[in-house]
Design an enzyme around this catalytic site. Sequence first.
Site, PDB file in Angstrom:
ATOM      1  CG  ASP A  23      -1.702   1.218   1.459  1.00 38.51           C
ATOM      2  OD1 ASP A  23      -1.658   2.111   0.592  1.00 38.51           O
ATOM      3  OD2 ASP A  23      -2.387   1.307   2.500  1.00 38.51           O
ATOM      4  CE  LYS A  86      -1.746   6.880  -3.442  1.00 38.60           C
ATOM      5  NZ  LYS A  86      -2.276   5.992  -2.395  1.00 38.60           N
ATOM      6  CD  GLU A 186      -5.146   3.482  -2.422  1.00 37.62           C
ATOM      7  OE1 GLU A 186      -6.039   4.226  -1.967  1.00 37.62           O
ATOM      8  OE2 GLU A 186      -4.012   3.899  -2.730  1.00 37.62           O
ATOM      9  CG  ASP A 210      -9.207   5.319   2.018  1.00 37.81           C
ATOM     10  OD1 ASP A 210      -8.801   5.837   3.085  1.00 37.81           O
ATOM     11  OD2 ASP A 210      -8.443   4.781   1.198  1.00 37.81           O
TER      12      ASP A 210
END
Length: 618
Positions: A23, A86, A186, A210
């Site tokens: 992850d 990211k 994800e 999330d």
Amino acid sequence: MAKVSINLATGSIQKEDIIVGIDLGTTNSLVAFINPDKDPLVINDAGKGVLVPSVVHFGPTGEVLVGNEAKEFLITDPQNTVFSVKRLLGRSYHDIENYKDFFSYKVIDDDTESLVKIKVGDKFYTPIELSALILKELKARAEHALKTPVNRAVITVPAYFNDSQRQATRDAGKLAGLDVLRIVNEPTAASLAYGIGLNPDETKTIAVYDLGGGTFDVSILQIQNGIFEVLATNGDTFLGGDDFDRIIVDYWIEKNQLNKADVIANNELAQQLRLKAEEAKKSFSHQSLFNEKIGDIWCTLDRADFEQLILPKVQQTITCCQNALKDAKLTTADIDEVIMVGGSTRTALVKKMVSEFFARPVHDDVNPDEVVALGAAIQADILAGNRKDILLLDVTPLSLGIETMGGLMDVIIPRNSKVPTKGGRQYTTSIDGQVNMKIAVYQGERDLIKENRKLAEFNLKGIPSMPAGFPKVDINFLLNADGILTIQAIELRSGVKQEVEVKPTYGITDEQVEQMLMDSITHAKDDISQRMIIEARTEGEQTIYTVENFLRKHGSHITAEETEKTNEHLVVLKEAIASGDKDQILKRIDEINEFTRPFAERLMDEAIATAMRGKSIE
Ligand code: AMP
């Protein structure tokens, strides 16, 4: 075909080894694997903790730190400490210019559509290189903890990542010495961690909520015949637990009648307050009153007030859930499962509101920080062929792509994609009045097309004459279940179109495929550095083309001195290109852009003024 992996130490091919699940997060990253008892486990190397902060620090003599040690420099040395990389992966400066102030390090503004770069000291880094440093750290931790080489991985990305962001993630893996078997969404990984989607007969609709430290997203997925389809995603890339902390700090500032500007100016106090606020927030998982002091500042808050304070933020996430459902053309009644991901879903109010909105209990048993990595490990295990009950769909053994500027391979269908599959990307011309475009199709894993296998070449003819960058050429690849690849090129403004068909597996043996894969890993480093030189050179040449064009067309609007200086900049840029030094080329591009930007702005202002005059009614 058989899965192969390469032992980097010996260069030999191994048939069996561990595939890890990674992850790669905005704030934290984790690596997980399946233990011999078939349980997914996150790796905690030598008690360093399972979360590796996604932070990279560059020391004065070039030493690189990743993780917790790097995080400490966020406050003391922010210019040399890169976080949230990211957010930049696969992005151009145009994509991120609205939130460029968020970064404390230097993100290069070259005012183009090319991918962003980050400047630390004298060096330029791409987000791919920085992410690769994080992945390398994860790989090293996994190898240390498992006492075995780790060369293969599944890496997760948000469901909303586009092609370029996914490709950048793959490249980062490759640069870290990992054979990236698959990029997994994800929310898909989170579902797998709960065992949802493992039974090929089940059909389900799932909402994955999330909420992390800095970002929020919700995805609506449908699982049918073991295939996950993303029906809709929604979210806010600047909403998360950090906002809750800020709200608490503001509340204490007000209660203690402090001056906010003074607190912000006092870096140490601001940090202490922020950490105390996070402590208070987390404490509400097991207590209802937080009551502590920093010096003579009272840090008091009870859970009810906390919930009142954060209510608008949580409400915002619920609105996103509503929007996602609307986009998926569904209602809450259609949702079979709700899965909670991200550290901030531990907040009781968040769980309560999400559960109320979807009118069902939420899945929150698996640690929300670990659930994605654990699911990635399960996906890795499936790909390793260790779960015989799960259908493994046919995959394409080598990547398929086309040649772009400078002889680089641009992957359109990555290897290991399930077939049938399709992929596409939009291209444009680089020269004014270009009426033909050569489309050369290749197969392979190397960055330079000359190292790959050519499958076809054709010319898209009859593009109407337009300035460079105007034509929109869509190139679409369709790989059907029989392994036939159809390549279609279409210029959208004119409708000019051409199509060819090839069979990529024709005339290539399994051994050759294995050799090509092995070469790609052993040459990854050289390939990527060569690619970066080519990209820098291409960007440099494009800059020269644009600036020279500007001088030709608008030279009369700038002073003789400005023209002379611009020409000097052009000379040094040309020298840098000839030298082939990537950092020098990028530095010169940066300088020429800085120097010429005011002219372009001035010209724009003049153009607007002229247009306004033209419109006046006097
Ligand atoms: P992530 O980005 O998924 O690692 O989530 C990190 C966020 O989760 C941070 O904002 C943490 O403060 C938050 N967090 C961690 N534990 C808790 C907790 N017990 N209650 C509320 N928030 C938490």
